[in-house]
Design a protein around this motif. Structure first.
Motif, short mmCIF file in Angstrom:
data_model
loop_
_atom_site.label_atom_id
_atom_site.label_comp_id
_atom_site.label_asym_id
_atom_site.label_seq_id
_atom_site.Cartn_x
_atom_site.Cartn_y
_atom_site.Cartn_z
N ASP A 81 -3.74 12.33 16.84
CA ASP A 81 -2.79 12.61 15.75
C ASP A 81 -2.28 11.32 15.14
O ASP A 81 -2.15 11.22 13.91
N LEU A 82 -2.01 10.34 15.95
CA LEU A 82 -1.52 9.05 15.47
C LEU A 82 -2.57 8.35 14.62
O LEU A 82 -2.27 7.80 13.57
N THR B 41 -4.39 8.40 7.09
CA THR B 41 -3.83 9.04 5.90
C THR B 41 -2.90 8.08 5.17
O THR B 41 -2.96 7.95 3.94
N LEU B 42 -2.04 7.38 5.93
CA LEU B 42 -1.13 6.41 5.31
C LEU B 42 -1.90 5.25 4.68
O LEU B 42 -1.55 4.79 3.59
N PHE C 139 -3.33 6.50 1.48
CA PHE C 139 -2.25 6.68 0.51
C PHE C 139 -1.86 5.35 -0.12
O PHE C 139 -1.74 5.23 -1.34
N PHE C 140 -1.63 4.33 0.71
CA PHE C 140 -1.22 3.02 0.18
C PHE C 140 -2.33 2.36 -0.62
O PHE C 140 -2.06 1.69 -1.62
N THR C 141 -3.58 2.55 -0.23
CA THR C 141 -4.69 2.02 -1.01
C THR C 141 -4.73 2.66 -2.39
O THR C 141 -4.89 1.98 -3.40
#
Length: 126
Positions: free
Chosen positions: A8-9, A15-16, A19-21
């Motif tokens: 999960d981590l 995902t983060l 998102f930031f990319t």
């Protein structure tokens, strides 16, 4: 249980990162889109840009006008009437009397002056 937590981590980290990319690439994507739009339809860009600039000017101008009004009201004592204005109002009241607050109607609340004539068909003649 630990492997479930780790997977999960890792998913959250991936995902983060994605998102930031994506977030960091938005300005260059917007620039490319805008330049392509400018090449394909310059009149559209001109009109839209003019409207946006006018909206910004109106907002800034309105705020400046509000500040000027606030400053003037502070100079006059927080929105109170100046002595000259007070004297002018008193003079008008002495000459003409104070006007009623309810407007030109002289009827009391609840008093009706409506006279109903006759009932004709589906309407009423007043």
């Amino acid at each position: 249980s630990t492997t479930f937590y780790n997977s999960d981590l890792e998913t959250i980290q991936k995902t983060l990162a994605k998102f930031f990319t994506t977030l960091c690439s938005l300005p260059s994507a917007y620039k490319t889109w805008w330049l392509n739009l400018l090449k394909s339809d310059p009149l559209h860009v001109l009109v839209e840009t003019t409207l946006i600039v006018m909206c910004i000017i109106l907002v800034v101008w309105q705020r400046r006008a509000d500040w000027k009004l606030r400053d003037e009201s502070k100079k006059m004592g927080g929105g109170q009437l100046a002595e000259k204005e007070k004297e002018e109002l008193l003079k008008e009241w002495k000459e003409y009397g104070r006007k009623p607050l309810g407007g030109p109607s002289s009827t009391s609340i609840g008093e009706s002056t409506t006279n109903v004539g006759t009932d004709v068909g589906s309407g009423i003649i007043v």
